[in-house]
Structure formats: structure tokens, C-alpha cells
Design a protein around this motif. Structure first.
Motif, PDB file in Angstrom:
ATOM      1  N   CYS A  29       0.856  -1.185   0.000  1.00 20.08           N
ATOM      2  CA  CYS A  29       0.000   0.000   0.000  1.00 20.08           C
ATOM      3  C   CYS A  29       0.895   1.239   0.000  1.00 20.08           C
ATOM      4  O   CYS A  29       1.332   1.710   1.053  1.00 20.08           O
ATOM      5  CB  CYS A  29      -0.915  -0.009   1.228  1.00 20.08           C
ATOM      6  SG  CYS A  29      -2.098   1.354   1.245  1.00 20.08           S
ATOM      7  N   TRP A  30       1.167   1.733  -1.176  1.00 24.87           N
ATOM      8  CA  TRP A  30       2.122   2.843  -1.308  1.00 24.87           C
ATOM      9  C   TRP A  30       1.621   4.138  -0.669  1.00 24.87           C
ATOM     10  O   TRP A  30       2.445   4.900  -0.138  1.00 24.87           O
ATOM     11  CB  TRP A  30       2.468   3.060  -2.782  1.00 24.87           C
ATOM     12  CG  TRP A  30       3.309   1.955  -3.331  1.00 24.87           C
ATOM     13  CD1 TRP A  30       2.946   0.996  -4.220  1.00 24.87           C
ATOM     14  CD2 TRP A  30       4.672   1.677  -2.992  1.00 24.87           C
ATOM     15  NE1 TRP A  30       3.990   0.135  -4.458  1.00 24.87           N
ATOM     16  CE2 TRP A  30       5.073   0.534  -3.712  1.00 24.87           C
ATOM     17  CE3 TRP A  30       5.595   2.275  -2.146  1.00 24.87           C
ATOM     18  CZ2 TRP A  30       6.333  -0.006  -3.625  1.00 24.87           C
ATOM     19  CZ3 TRP A  30       6.867   1.740  -2.047  1.00 24.87           C
ATOM     20  CH2 TRP A  30       7.220   0.607  -2.780  1.00 24.87           C
ATOM     21  N   PRO A  31       0.336   4.479  -0.704  1.00 28.45           N
ATOM     22  CA  PRO A  31      -0.101   5.687   0.019  1.00 28.45           C
ATOM     23  C   PRO A  31       0.234   5.652   1.507  1.00 28.45           C
ATOM     24  O   PRO A  31       0.627   6.670   2.079  1.00 28.45           O
ATOM     25  CB  PRO A  31      -1.616   5.713  -0.224  1.00 28.45           C
ATOM     26  CG  PRO A  31      -1.803   5.004  -1.514  1.00 28.45           C
ATOM     27  CD  PRO A  31      -0.767   3.919  -1.521  1.00 28.45           C
ATOM     28  N   LYS A  32       0.109   4.482   2.141  1.00 28.16           N
ATOM     29  CA  LYS A  32       0.468   4.380   3.560  1.00 28.16           C
ATOM     30  C   LYS A  32       1.977   4.511   3.765  1.00 28.16           C
ATOM     31  O   LYS A  32       2.432   5.119   4.743  1.00 28.16           O
ATOM     32  CB  LYS A  32      -0.023   3.043   4.118  1.00 28.16           C
ATOM     33  CG  LYS A  32      -1.528   2.950   4.283  1.00 28.16           C
ATOM     34  CD  LYS A  32      -1.926   1.643   4.969  1.00 28.16           C
ATOM     35  CE  LYS A  32      -3.433   1.582   5.176  1.00 28.16           C
ATOM     36  NZ  LYS A  32      -3.851   0.320   5.848  1.00 28.16           N
ATOM     37  N   VAL A  33       2.750   3.920   2.845  1.00 33.82           N
ATOM     38  CA  VAL A  33       4.208   4.021   2.939  1.00 33.82           C
ATOM     39  C   VAL A  33       4.645   5.475   2.827  1.00 33.82           C
ATOM     40  O   VAL A  33       5.450   5.981   3.629  1.00 33.82           O
ATOM     41  CB  VAL A  33       4.872   3.163   1.841  1.00 33.82           C
ATOM     42  CG1 VAL A  33       6.373   3.420   1.795  1.00 33.82           C
ATOM     43  CG2 VAL A  33       4.599   1.686   2.088  1.00 33.82           C
ATOM     44  N   ILE A  34       4.105   6.192   1.841  1.00 38.60           N
ATOM     45  CA  ILE A  34       4.487   7.588   1.634  1.00 38.60           C
ATOM     46  C   ILE A  34       4.023   8.453   2.796  1.00 38.60           C
ATOM     47  O   ILE A  34       4.741   9.357   3.245  1.00 38.60           O
ATOM     48  CB  ILE A  34       3.906   8.090   0.299  1.00 38.60           C
ATOM     49  CG1 ILE A  34       4.520   7.310  -0.868  1.00 38.60           C
ATOM     50  CG2 ILE A  34       4.149   9.582   0.122  1.00 38.60           C
ATOM     51  CD1 ILE A  34       3.890   7.608  -2.207  1.00 38.60           C
TER      52      ILE A  34
END
Length: 467
Positions: A29-34
Motif C-alpha cells: 500500500c504505497w499511500p500508507k508508505v508515503i
């Protein structure tokens, strides 16, 4: 997931690529990572702005050891590789080094963005050339202290040349892993090649920019840190000296810089104190093993005009009211840049023979001329359209149209104007312009005009300046 200890032991690029490919990128989940990375970066920025070194190092270690930061660093390295964003140096940076650089940038960039002065542009994300120019305009037009300002404009030689690891470690205060990695990067590659020129086709002065994806961005921010503060400290000491001698003096100055270009706006015109300030700043640059470009240093009055980042600033004289509309700053492209721009267009149409005489490129057709000139016109117009008066752009367009007209009629022996009108121009939206008909798209392809960008783009200055 990759941990830092395992990542530090990897020396083979192929082995790292294989590990990256085995990760299930689609399930991350890239939005959470960013969001997690940006949250830690914000904490680093706040701690650096407050000057709390202990809390700053704690947040940096937390971000450095987080799995999200490592994932995001690898993701950015893959993006840079697929986008073919490569440094200009001869040595090739491998995938592993690019990943480490991105990880260090995520950790160190917020710290130095908080430490960098507000008037220092080029070493902060989102701080571009237009903002430096607007800051110059606002200072000279709205601050009454700089009514009769004297401006020192100059250029610093590439600060990434001859970097000394001792200077970097002393100014940054890093220890342990940060210190070792930065010193190793200094010895590994020539970082001076990471500086790119801005619009070299028409920029007479060498304006450099450093990519936000390059570790040289951090080294530049470290070295230039304190440039404005040292000048302010010097003027405060001068002010105290004059107060002790019971002499009234108003020593105010503002430094506005973009990368290696800078201006210093003095509120006073005392030549001795201005020279003393220059010598003091020269000592600061010598401490980081850099120096001024002596050929480009100029001291000018605001009424004489000065050049900064390819623009010429000049205030018209009106002794009745200094902030009246007639005394607003007149901003235009420098004569050297206009001359170089027109020369680059001329070189597309003509060439020099063995006797150093200009000869027309007679083999070029109409669509070839327009295809060659449009990119040059677009780059010049994109840089100047926001701040340049309309009549100056129209004047450049008339010069280019006259140049193309003289080039085109050389091919005709009789009826030159009629043939020019028939073969080189078309009526588009009720206006006759230089254009050709593209049979592939079945549309007219006109020659781009400089002033057309003025109407399409949003103005950045006051409405009265639109003339």
C-alpha cells in the motif's frame, strides 16, 4: 522486507535487483508508505527548525531504520532508472548506490530545508527561479528602506568543486553512519558533474541547478549554509560600532540567492562599507574552499539597473513619489540573453562558410524551419512569459518574423512578397501567421510566438504591469 544491516552488506547490484523483484510490489500500500515517510520527515523538519539536536537525531534514526523508508528509497531508485534520469558524470552510479542516496536524501533533506535561509532558493523543494525573482521584485518595490538601494550581483564558482570532507563534517556535525557515508561518497564520485545548466541555449550566464534526486543537493545545502547569516552578523557589528561613536547609520541588507547566483541589496550607498562586506563574504567562501567569480561581480544602483538570473531590474526615476506607478520596477530579459537567443535562431537558418560569411541553409523546407525554431521559442517564452512586459515579447517576435522573411525571399527572383504570402503564411483564426499544412494530422502547424504564452499563462505580477 529489507533491513538496514542486510542492505549494508550487499555489494552486488544483481543480487539486490533479484531481492527487489521477489517483493510483491502490487500488494504494498504505497499511500500508507508515503504517508509514514512524510510524517517522519515533518518531525525531522520541526526538530531541526527548533534546534533540538537530540530529538532531530532520534527522528532521523527512526526514519533510517524504518521499513517504509527503505521500500520508498528502492521504489524511487527504480523510478529513476526506468525514467532514464542519469547523472552527467562519466562514472555510472549503480542501483545500490542510487538506493542508498535516496534513503539518505529522505533522512537528511528535511533537516537542511529547515536550516536553509528563507531567501536562499535552489536548495529547497518547491523553491524555484520564479520565486527568487518575485522575492527580488517585492523587496525593491514594497520596502521603503530600499528606495535608493545599491545592489551587489555576482556568482559563486561551483561549490561542488574540490570538496573537503573535513569541512563537510565540521559544518554538518554528523557522526557515525552519516559521517562515514558522506565521506565515502565524496571519495567515490566527482559531484561537480551533478550540476546542470539552466537553459544553456539562451542563458548567457551559467545558472546551475542540482537535481533533488542527487546527493550533491545535500552537500550544496551544507556548504552554503550561513552565507546570509554571516552578512547580517557583520552588519550588526558595524551598526554597534557606529552607535558607540554616536553616528547615525542604517545598515540593512538582504541576500537573495539561487544556487550559485546571488544579489545583496544594501539600503546604504557607502562604498567603503560595501567593499568591507564583500571582503567579509569572501572570507566565508574561502572557509569552504570556494570564491566569487570576479569577472561577474557588479555593484549597481537600482536606477542604473542590474542583472539577476537572466532578468534586468531597473527603477525609473520619479522624485515626487518613489512608490508611484512610474517608479515601479521595470523587468525585462537581459540584452545578452536576447542577443544569444536571436543568434541561436539565426544559426538554424544560416551557416558560416569557409570565409566566415553567413550563408542561408537553402535546402531547408518550410516545415523544417518551423520544427527547428519552435523548441527554441518555447524554452525562451516559458522562462520569460510570467515577468516580461508584453511589448518586449512582441518586439522579439517581429525581429524573428523579419529574419524568417528575409531568409525565405532569397529563394525567389520575382514576386517575392506574393510567393512569401502564398507559400509561407496561412490564415488561422482570422490572423495571417507563418505556418504550414501537416498532411499527417491534416492541421496547420504555426510558428509559435513569444507573446502568445502571455495570454495563456497566469500573471505573477500586478495587473498594471501587463502592457
Amino acid at each position: 522486507m529489507l533491513c538496514l544491516n542486510n542492505l549494508l552488506k550487499i555489494r552486488n547490484t544483481i543480487q539486490l535487483k533479484l531481492m527487489v523483484n521477489n517483493l510483491m510490489w502490487n500488494k504494498i500500500c504505497w499511500p500508507k508508505v508515503i504517508a509514514n515517510v512524510e510524517k517522519n520527515q515533518k518531525a525531522i523538519y520541526i526538530a531541526s527548525a527548533k534546534g533540538d539536536i537530540q530529538l532531530l537525531r532520534l527522528h532521523q534514526q527512526t526514519l533510517l531504520n524504518s521499513k517504509q523508508a527503505k521500500l520508498f528509497a528502492v521504489y524511487k531508485a527504480i523510478q529513476l532508472k526506468t525514467a532514464n534520469i542519469k547523472p552527467q558524470n562519466t562514472r555510472k552510479i549503480n542501483f545500490e548506490t542510487s538506493t542508498f542516496d535516496n534513503l539518505l536524501l529522505l533522512v537528511l533533506q528535511p533537516e537542511w530545508e529547515a536550516k536553509t535561509q528563507s531567501n536562499c532558493y535552489g536548495f529547497k523543494r518547491g523553491y524555484d527561479i520564479n520565486q527568487a525573482l518575485l522575492k527580488t521584485y517585492a523587496t525593491l518595490s514594497h520596502d521603503v528602506s530600499y528606495e535608493n538601494a545599491v545592489i551587489l550581483s555576482g556568482q559563486i564558482n561551483n561549490i561542488l568543486d574540490n570538496l573537503d570532507p573535513l569541512i563537510i563534517t565540521q559544518k554538518s556535525g554528523y557522526k557515525g553512519f552519516f559521517k562515514k557515508y558522506l565521506v565515502n561518497r565524496l571519495n567515490d564520485v566527482n559531484l561537480s558533474d551533478s550540476a546542470n545548466l539552466v537553459n544553456p541555449k539562451f542563458q548567457f550566464d551559467s545558472i546551475i541547478t542540482i537535481s533533488k534526486h542527487n546527493i550533491g543537493f545535500i552537500f550544496s545545502a551544507i556548504l552554503i549554509h550561513g552565507f546570509e547569516d554571516s552578512l547580517i552578523w557583520f552588519l550588526i557589528q558595524k551598526q554597534k560600532l557606529y552607535i558607540n561613536e554616536q553616528i547615525h547609520a542604517n545598515f540593512r541588507a538582504k541576500v537573495i540567492s539561487y544556487a550559485n547566483h546571488f544579489i545583496i541589496i544594501f539600503s546604504f550607498n557607502d562604498v567603503e562599507n560595501i567593499i568591507a562586506a564583500i571582503r567579509f563574504l569572501d572570507i566565508f567562501l574561502l572557509s569552504i574552499k570556494s570564491k566569487f567569480n570576479t569577472n561577474l561581480i557588479q555593484v549597481r544602483s537600482i536606477y542604473e539597473g542590474f542583472d539577476f538570473l537572466g532578468f534586468n531590474f531597473q527603477r525609473l526615476k520619479n522624485y515626487k513619489n518613489w512608490n508611484h506607478e512610474n517608479t515601479k520596477l521595470f523587468i525585462k530579459p537581459t540584452k545578452k540573453n536576447i542577443k544569444k537567443h536571436l543568434l541561436s535562431i539565426r544559426k538554424c537558418l544560416y551557416h558560416k562558410d569557409r570565409l566566415n560569411r553567413w550563408r542561408a541553409n537553402s535546402s531547408m523546407k518550410q516545415y523544417q524551419v518551423i520544427t527547428k525554431l519552435n523548441p527554441l521559442i518555447n524554452s525562451f517564452a516559458n522562462y520569460y512569459h510570467c515577468l516580461t512586459p508584453l511589448f518586449i515579447l512582441k518586439r522579439i517576435d517581429r525581429t524573428i518574423n523579419e529574419m524568417i522573411y528575409r531568409y525565405a525571399i532569397k529563394k525567389y527572383k520575382s514576386g517575392r512578397y506574393d510567393k512569401w504570402k502564398k507559400n509561407w503564411t496561412q490564415v488561422i483564426n482570422g490572423k495571417r501567421v507563418i505556418a504550414y499544412y501537416d498532411e499527417m494530422t491534416q492541421q496547420f502547424k504555426p510558428l509559435n510566438l513569444h507573446y502568445s504564452y502571455k495570454k495563456d499563462k497566469l500573471r505573477k505580477l500586478d495587473q498594471y504591469y501587463f502592457y
